[in-house]
Motif scaffolding. Structure first.
Motif, mmCIF file in Angstrom:
data_model
loop_
_atom_site.group_PDB
_atom_site.id
_atom_site.type_symbol
_atom_site.label_atom_id
_atom_site.label_comp_id
_atom_site.label_asym_id
_atom_site.label_seq_id
_atom_site.Cartn_x
_atom_site.Cartn_y
_atom_site.Cartn_z
ATOM 1 N N GLU A 133 0.885 -1.295 0.006
ATOM 2 C CA GLU A 133 -0.018 0.245 -0.051
ATOM 3 C C GLU A 133 0.661 1.154 0.018
ATOM 4 O O GLU A 133 0.543 2.300 -0.645
ATOM 5 N N ARG A 134 1.816 1.399 0.799
ATOM 6 C CA ARG A 134 2.990 2.310 0.904
ATOM 7 C C ARG A 134 3.441 2.681 -0.592
ATOM 8 O O ARG A 134 3.374 3.760 -0.874
ATOM 9 N N SER A 135 3.802 1.738 -1.390
ATOM 10 C CA SER A 135 4.535 1.954 -2.325
ATOM 11 C C SER A 135 3.536 2.301 -3.724
ATOM 12 O O SER A 135 3.830 3.317 -4.568
ATOM 13 N N SER A 136 2.201 2.138 -3.243
ATOM 14 C CA SER A 136 1.289 2.729 -4.417
ATOM 15 C C SER A 136 0.957 4.161 -4.249
ATOM 16 O O SER A 136 0.470 4.797 -5.063
ATOM 17 N N GLU A 137 1.210 4.651 -2.988
ATOM 18 C CA GLU A 137 1.195 6.042 -2.685
ATOM 19 C C GLU A 137 2.283 6.762 -2.850
ATOM 20 O O GLU A 137 2.398 8.073 -2.796
ATOM 21 N N GLU A 138 3.470 6.274 -3.299
ATOM 22 C CA GLU A 138 4.735 6.856 -3.447
ATOM 23 C C GLU A 138 4.804 7.997 -4.452
ATOM 24 O O GLU A 138 4.250 7.398 -5.689
ATOM 25 N N LEU A 139 5.399 9.052 -4.589
ATOM 26 C CA LEU A 139 5.364 9.902 -5.393
ATOM 27 C C LEU A 139 6.865 10.388 -5.956
ATOM 28 O O LEU A 139 7.622 10.371 -4.840
ATOM 29 N N ILE A 140 7.194 10.440 -7.190
ATOM 30 C CA ILE A 140 8.662 10.631 -7.480
ATOM 31 C C ILE A 140 8.409 12.085 -8.428
ATOM 32 O O ILE A 140 7.758 11.973 -9.343
ATOM 33 N N PHE A 141 9.457 13.122 -7.914
ATOM 34 C CA PHE A 141 9.538 13.852 -8.552
ATOM 35 C C PHE A 141 10.828 14.203 -9.359
ATOM 36 O O PHE A 141 11.865 13.883 -8.672
ATOM 37 N N ILE A 142 10.845 14.519 -10.577
ATOM 38 C CA ILE A 142 12.175 14.624 -11.361
ATOM 39 C C ILE A 142 11.977 16.058 -11.709
ATOM 40 O O ILE A 142 11.422 16.495 -12.295
ATOM 41 N N VAL A 143 12.965 16.781 -11.256
ATOM 42 C CA VAL A 143 13.232 18.098 -11.330
ATOM 43 C C VAL A 143 14.518 18.404 -12.365
ATOM 44 O O VAL A 143 15.659 18.313 -11.840
#
Length: 154
Positions: free
Chosen positions: A20-30
Motif C-alpha cells: 500500500e505504501r509503494s502505491s502512494e509513493e510519488l517521484i519528482f524529477i526536477v
C-alpha cells in the motif's frame, strides 16, 4: 504452531502495508539550470548541504538526490537533475510547507533559488486534484504521469 501462525500473520500484514505504501509513493524529477555563475564545487557543496537538511527535517522523504546532467540531451555542465521520492501526498505537501514562508526550510530554499532555476518538474505517481491545487501556487511547470503498474522496495 501458534507462534508460526502469528509470524505468518505478521508477515502478511507487513507485506500489505509495504504494498500500500509503494502505491502512494510519488517521484519528482526536477530539471534545473545552474545560475549565478556557481562553480561545480559550489553546486556540489550546496547539494550535499541541502540534501542533509531535507534528510534531517523530512522523515517522509524517501529519497533525495542531485545529479549532474552533463552528457545528457543538452550536453552542458550547467544542468542538474534533482530526484525526490515521497512516501505520499502528505509528505510532498509537508515539503511545500517547509520551504514556504515561515517553514523550517524557508532560508534553505532561498539559498536553493540562488543556485538553481527550475525548468520542469515531472511527477510520477497518482496525484489527487487536492495535490494539484496545492502545487499550483508554487508556479513551477509540473507535468503529471499517472502510474500504470509499479512497486517500490523503499
Amino acid at each position: 504452531m501458534k507462534k508460526l501462525k502469528l509470524l505468518f500473520v505478521l508477515f502478511i500484514l507487513m507485506y500489505s502495508c509495504n504494498s500500500e505504501r509503494s502505491s502512494e509513493e510519488l517521484i519528482f524529477i526536477v530539471q534545473m539550470n545552474v545560475i549565478n555563475d556557481k562553480s561545480r564545487e559550489e553546486i556540489k557543496d550546496f547539494s550535499k548541504y541541502y540534501t542533509g537538511a531535507i534528510k534531517q527535517n523530512e522523515p517522509n522523504s524517501l529519497g533525495w538526490g542531485f545529479y549532474n546532467a552533463y552528457g545528457g540531451i543538452y550536453n552542458t555542465a550547467d544542468r542538474v537533475i534533482l530526484i525526490e521520492r515521497y512516501l505520499n501526498e502528505e509528505a510532498i505537501m509537508e515539503h511545500g510547507k517547509n520551504i514556504s514562508e515561515g517553514g523550517v526550510l524557508e532560508n534553505h530554499f532561498k539559498m536553493f533559488s540562488k543556485h538553481f532555476d527550475i525548468k520542469k518538474i515531472d511527477v510520477y505517481g497518482n496525484v489527487s486534484e487536492r495535490l494539484r491545487e496545492f502545487l499550483g501556487p508554487f508556479g513551477f511547470p509540473f507535468y503529471f504521469h499517472p502510474s500504470l503498474a509499479k512497486f517500490s522496495r523503499n
